[in-house]
Design a protein around this motif. Structure first.
Motif, PDB file in Angstrom:
ATOM      1  N   PRO A 122       0.970  -1.729   0.145  1.00 31.24           N
ATOM      2  CA  PRO A 122      -0.229  -0.053  -0.260  1.00 31.24           C
ATOM      3  C   PRO A 122       0.866   1.176   0.207  1.00 31.24           C
ATOM      4  N   VAL A 123       0.733   2.148  -0.458  1.00 33.53           N
ATOM      5  CA  VAL A 123       0.946   3.348  -0.425  1.00 33.53           C
ATOM      6  C   VAL A 123       0.216   5.058  -0.525  1.00 33.53           C
ATOM      7  N   TYR A 124       0.636   5.613   0.601  1.00 31.83           N
ATOM      8  CA  TYR A 124      -0.260   6.397   0.946  1.00 31.83           C
ATOM      9  C   TYR A 124       0.272   7.858   0.541  1.00 31.83           C
ATOM     10  N   PRO A 125      -0.389   9.078   0.179  1.00 39.91           N
ATOM     11  CA  PRO A 125      -0.039  10.323   0.390  1.00 39.91           C
ATOM     12  C   PRO A 125       0.570  11.080   1.062  1.00 39.91           C
ATOM     13  N   ALA A 126       1.642  11.482   1.052  1.00 35.84           N
ATOM     14  CA  ALA A 126       1.931  12.848   2.534  1.00 35.84           C
ATOM     15  C   ALA A 126       1.526  14.239   1.990  1.00 35.84           C
ATOM     16  N   ILE A 127       1.551  14.412   0.953  1.00 31.60           N
ATOM     17  CA  ILE A 127       1.294  15.903  -0.003  1.00 31.60           C
ATOM     18  C   ILE A 127      -0.055  15.536  -0.627  1.00 31.60           C
ATOM     19  N   ASN A 128      -0.394  17.316  -0.263  1.00 23.85           N
ATOM     20  CA  ASN A 128      -1.590  17.945  -1.190  1.00 23.85           C
ATOM     21  C   ASN A 128      -1.300  17.647  -2.061  1.00 23.85           C
ATOM     22  N   THR A 129      -1.147  17.688  -3.727  1.00 21.18           N
ATOM     23  CA  THR A 129      -0.986  18.415  -5.225  1.00 21.18           C
ATOM     24  C   THR A 129      -1.745  19.391  -5.128  1.00 21.18           C
ATOM     25  N   MET A 130      -1.090  21.027  -4.926  1.00 24.73           N
ATOM     26  CA  MET A 130      -2.042  22.206  -4.678  1.00 24.73           C
ATOM     27  C   MET A 130      -2.099  22.432  -6.913  1.00 24.73           C
ATOM     28  N   PHE A 131      -1.342  22.814  -7.294  1.00 21.42           N
ATOM     29  CA  PHE A 131      -1.216  23.048  -8.501  1.00 21.42           C
ATOM     30  C   PHE A 131       0.291  23.014  -9.540  1.00 21.42           C
ATOM     31  N   ILE A 132       0.149  23.714 -10.678  1.00 23.12           N
ATOM     32  CA  ILE A 132       1.026  24.411 -11.813  1.00 23.12           C
ATOM     33  C   ILE A 132       1.247  25.890 -10.952  1.00 23.12           C
ATOM     34  N   GLU A 166       8.109  33.848  -4.186  1.00 16.88           N
ATOM     35  CA  GLU A 166       9.036  34.207  -2.916  1.00 16.88           C
ATOM     36  C   GLU A 166       9.951  32.551  -2.388  1.00 16.88           C
ATOM     37  N   ILE A 167      10.840  33.162  -1.174  1.00 19.21           N
ATOM     38  CA  ILE A 167      11.177  31.734  -0.853  1.00 19.21           C
ATOM     39  C   ILE A 167      10.010  30.990   0.027  1.00 19.21           C
ATOM     40  N   GLY A 168       9.122  29.938  -0.431  1.00 15.40           N
ATOM     41  CA  GLY A 168       8.033  29.042   0.660  1.00 15.40           C
ATOM     42  C   GLY A 168       6.471  30.009   0.641  1.00 15.40           C
ATOM     43  N   LEU A 169       6.867  30.491  -0.550  1.00  8.31           N
ATOM     44  CA  LEU A 169       5.106  32.026  -1.437  1.00  8.31           C
ATOM     45  C   LEU A 169       5.517  30.975  -2.633  1.00  8.31           C
ATOM     46  N   PHE A 170       4.032  30.113  -3.149  1.00  5.61           N
ATOM     47  CA  PHE A 170       3.908  29.969  -4.338  1.00  5.61           C
ATOM     48  C   PHE A 170       2.786  30.598  -5.039  1.00  5.61           C
ATOM     49  N   GLU A 171       2.428  30.488  -7.006  1.00  8.47           N
ATOM     50  CA  GLU A 171       1.470  31.319  -7.182  1.00  8.47           C
ATOM     51  C   GLU A 171       1.221  29.932  -8.283  1.00  8.47           C
ATOM     52  N   GLU A 172      -0.690  30.179  -8.153  1.00  3.35           N
ATOM     53  CA  GLU A 172      -0.362  29.141  -9.239  1.00  3.35           C
ATOM     54  C   GLU A 172      -0.440  30.102 -11.215  1.00  3.35           C
ATOM     55  N   ARG A 173      -0.624  29.474 -11.824  1.00  8.29           N
ATOM     56  CA  ARG A 173       0.220  29.680 -13.085  1.00  8.29           C
ATOM     57  C   ARG A 173      -0.817  29.500 -14.534  1.00  8.29           C
ATOM     58  N   CYS A 174      -0.372  27.945 -13.926  1.00 12.53           N
ATOM     59  CA  CYS A 174      -1.787  26.984 -15.227  1.00 12.53           C
ATOM     60  C   CYS A 174      -1.970  25.881 -15.137  1.00 12.53           C
ATOM     61  N   ARG A 175      -3.258  25.816 -14.901  1.00 12.75           N
ATOM     62  CA  ARG A 175      -4.267  24.628 -14.584  1.00 12.75           C
ATOM     63  C   ARG A 175      -4.050  23.248 -16.059  1.00 12.75           C
ATOM     64  N   ALA A 176      -3.080  23.427 -16.357  1.00  7.05           N
ATOM     65  CA  ALA A 176      -2.921  21.694 -16.840  1.00  7.05           C
ATOM     66  C   ALA A 176      -4.014  21.506 -18.040  1.00  7.05           C
ATOM     67  N   CYS A 177      -4.933  22.701 -18.424  1.00  2.69           N
ATOM     68  CA  CYS A 177      -6.158  22.564 -19.128  1.00  2.69           C
ATOM     69  C   CYS A 177      -6.608  22.280 -20.623  1.00  2.69           C
ATOM     70  N   GLY A 178      -5.601  21.963 -21.256  1.00  2.00           N
ATOM     71  CA  GLY A 178      -5.298  20.918 -21.733  1.00  2.00           C
ATOM     72  C   GLY A 178      -5.112  21.853 -23.898  1.00  2.00           C
ATOM     73  N   SER A 179      -5.453  23.174 -23.636  1.00  2.00           N
ATOM     74  CA  SER A 179      -5.099  23.694 -24.872  1.00  2.00           C
ATOM     75  C   SER A 179      -4.540  25.513 -25.057  1.00  2.00           C
TER      76      SER A 179
END
Lengths: 237, 129, 236
Positions: free
Chosen positions: A109-119, A124-137
């Motif tokens: 069994p494999v369990y995730p310890a991370i919530n994947t947030m976005f691309i 900043e150091i430790g501050l991340f912002e979404e830029r892409c939602r991988a919509c495919g077009s």
């Protein structure tokens, strides 16, 4: 790159509770870059789990192994000799890596310890912002490099909605209107005619642009507070 | 790119001059070796010193600075093994003095790329090594 | 000879030392720039995130040993917890290096002669013992550089130069205090070595003295002490 954030401690603990011997697999790719699942975080989580189970007097063994990337079977191969010694695995990679790890070891069994947030980007150091939602077009070529899918609350493809209020979104005054920005950007690069080109509509889940601060990095952005020595320790690395 | 083509020393020197802070980094690296344990590749590979972050930076970009850009294609190929195969740029190296090791390795990569030396990711046997 | 060494030579040394240090600090400020954090880009829930994390109990606190355990886990995230012995050695080494010369009686007599003020001093036997400790730690670093494969692999003659520039004044000082060999010659050597060390600080690997403070406290980085305000400028 893909940005992730560690799950709350209790959630992780509940997942591995029924196992006595667990391998925590880190990833040296994207989640390492965003301080969520590299070797350092793997070791921190292991220390916490060990201490927590020790207090409950539950025998619990957890070891650490960080691979180059979990989204590549060739790079997961080095786990072949290690993984079968364990009852379960924790994956500190993104959703893709976690699934691939589970695929390689069907019996464990494999369990995730991370919530994947976005691309997103490293703002900043430790501050991340979404830029892409991988919509495919991708339509960035027509919108002056500003993504209407990620930035617009309704992910509108063809101009702003009626709710736009000068520069801000109708969802909140703090969110800038993506199409307002697109207009001015196109004007600046002399491609204003692009805004009239009609794009085929798509169906979207409506969410605003994601942004998060990595756990443990909040102090850099939160207003300064009194802290004592414990807070001081947070500032030593 | 064929192996016999010459290395453009001038363009390497130009790229080296562009990053004054990295020259500063290399001049203060005391070689204390404390970055080693922060690299998971170092830990995974039986503590082989060549996986140590400072080793990778000093023997790639550091070598270019020491030789003032006069490096041969052969040397660049050797650096390629160091900065591509032995580093994944996870950017988590610890430096007690505050040197940014990942930025040096990535700049060394850029310089190698400008000379046509780069990792070919489609060679899968190299990946599984 | 003696008068020359503690007179004009010392003045020249101090000018080079302070000038070199100023140059290094100036260089740092030229190569880095202040970058402010845009408060508008921050998520609104930082404070609740922090509160939730504080509530997360991986250690239940029932006794003093639990508090100790929690602190131990916290400490293990830092360099101090990961390498306690090396941290202790390097901290003691650097503290003695910085403060011992200031609290030595002999140095303060000179200082009093020149400027009419003095720092508090330690007794001569304490200074002597600390010097001996320093020399032992110096030997530790020296042996480590020779014997440890990972340190050896990145060592050049410049690293040995920096190490010996630091050790020499203390070794000669120790010899002079115990009047081993010719006192006069050792004392001259002591002064010369001390002055050479000061001159070396801005121009050799000892430049990590100003660089450490500037880079780790002021540059915004994963490992900076505190938040940091500046970033390295690219393309300079």
């Amino acid at each position: 790159m893909v940005k992730g954030k560690r799950k709350p401690f209790e959630e992780i603990k509940d997942m591995v509770r029924r196992h006595r011997k667990v391998l925590n697999v880190g990833c040296g790719g994207c989640v390492s870059v965003c301080y969520a699942g590299g070797m350092k975080e793997v070791n921190i989580l292991n220390e916490q789990l060990r201490a927590s189970f020790k207090q409950e007097d539950v025998p619990f063994i957890i070891d650490a192994y960080t691979v180059e990337r979990q989204c590549n079977q060739d790079l997961l191969a080095e786990l072949d000799n290690v993984a079968p010694k364990y009852e379960a695995m924790l994956s500190m990679a993104c959703g893709a890596g976690c699934q691939y790890l589970a695929e390689r070891f069907p019996g464990i069994p494999v369990y995730p310890a991370i919530n994947t947030m976005f691309i997103g980007v490293d703002k900043e150091i430790g501050l991340f912002e979404e830029r892409c939602r991988a919509c495919g077009s991708c339509v960035l070529g027509l919108t002056g490099g500003i993504c209407p899918v990620t930035r617009c609350a309704k992910s509108l493809f063809n101009g702003p909605c009626g709710g736009t209020n000068q520069t801000s979104c109708e969802v909140s005054k703090d969110i800038p209107c993506a199409w307002y920005d697109i207009y001015f950007r196109l004007k600046e690069i002399g491609q204003l005619d692009n805004i009239l080109r009609v794009r085929e509509p798509m169906q979207w889940k409506n969410t605003t642009r994601g942004v998060f601060v990595q756990e443990g990095y909040e102090e850099r952005f939160a207003p300064k507070e009194k802290g004592g020595i414990s807070k001081l320790l947070d500032r030593i690395h | 790119m064929d192996a016999v083509s010459l290395v453009e020393e001038n363009s390497i020197r130009k790229m080296l001059d562009q990053k004054k802070n990295m020259e500063f980094f290399l001049s203060v690296c005391v070689g204390c070796g404390m970055c080693a344990d922060s690299c998971f590749l170092y830990v995974n590979n039986n503590k082989d010193p060549s996986y140590m972050p400072s080793y990778k930076a000093v023997h790639s970009l550091g070598k270019m600075y020491r030789k003032k850009g006069r490096v041969s294609r052969r040397e660049l190929e050797e650096m390629k093994d160091l900065i591509w195969d032995k580093c994944v740029l996870c950017t988590r190296c610890y430096c007690p003095v505050g040197i940014s090791i990942p930025s040096m390795i990535s700049w060394a990569r850029s310089i190698c790329r400008s000379q046509g030396v780069f990792r070919e990711y489609d060679q899968t046997d190299e990946l599984s090594k | 000879m003696y008068d020359f060494l503690i007179g004009p030579m010392l003045a020249v040394t101090l000018v080079i030392f302070i000038g070199g240090l100023a140059y290094r600090i100036h260089q740092f400020f030229q190569l880095s720039g202040e970058v402010k954090i845009d408060p508008a880009a921050l998520p609104k829930d930082i404070r609740t995130d922090v509160e939730n994390r504080e509530k997360e109990e991986y250690v239940r606190i029932n006794s003093a040993s639990d508090v100790f355990l929690k602190w131990k886990i916290k400490l293990k995230r830092t360099f101090l917890g990961k390498h306690p012995v090396f941290s202790a050695v390097t901290i003691v080494f650097h503290l003695i290096l910085l403060f011992l010369p200031i609290v030595t009686v002999g140095h303060n007599v000179l200082l009093d002669d020149y400027f009419g003020f003095r720092f508090p001093t330690l007794s001569e036997s304490t200074v002597d013992n600390l010097t001996l400790l320093f020399i032992l730690l110096f030997l530790f670093f020296f042996l480590r550089r020779i014997l440890s494969a990972r340190v050896r692999s990145v060592s050049t003659w410049r690293d040995y130069l920096a190490l010996f520039a630091t050790g020499a004044p203390f070794i000669t000082g120790f010899l002079a205090f115990h009047q081993i060999f010719s006192y006069d010659i050792i004392l001259y050597l002591h002064i010369i070595c001390g002055e050479l060390m000061l001159i070396a600080i801005p121009f050799t690997k000892l430049a990590h003295m100003p660089f450490f403070i500037l880079a780790r406290f002021m540059i915004r980085n994963e490992l900076s002490f505190g938040t940091g305000t500046r970033k390295w400028l690219e393309n300079n």
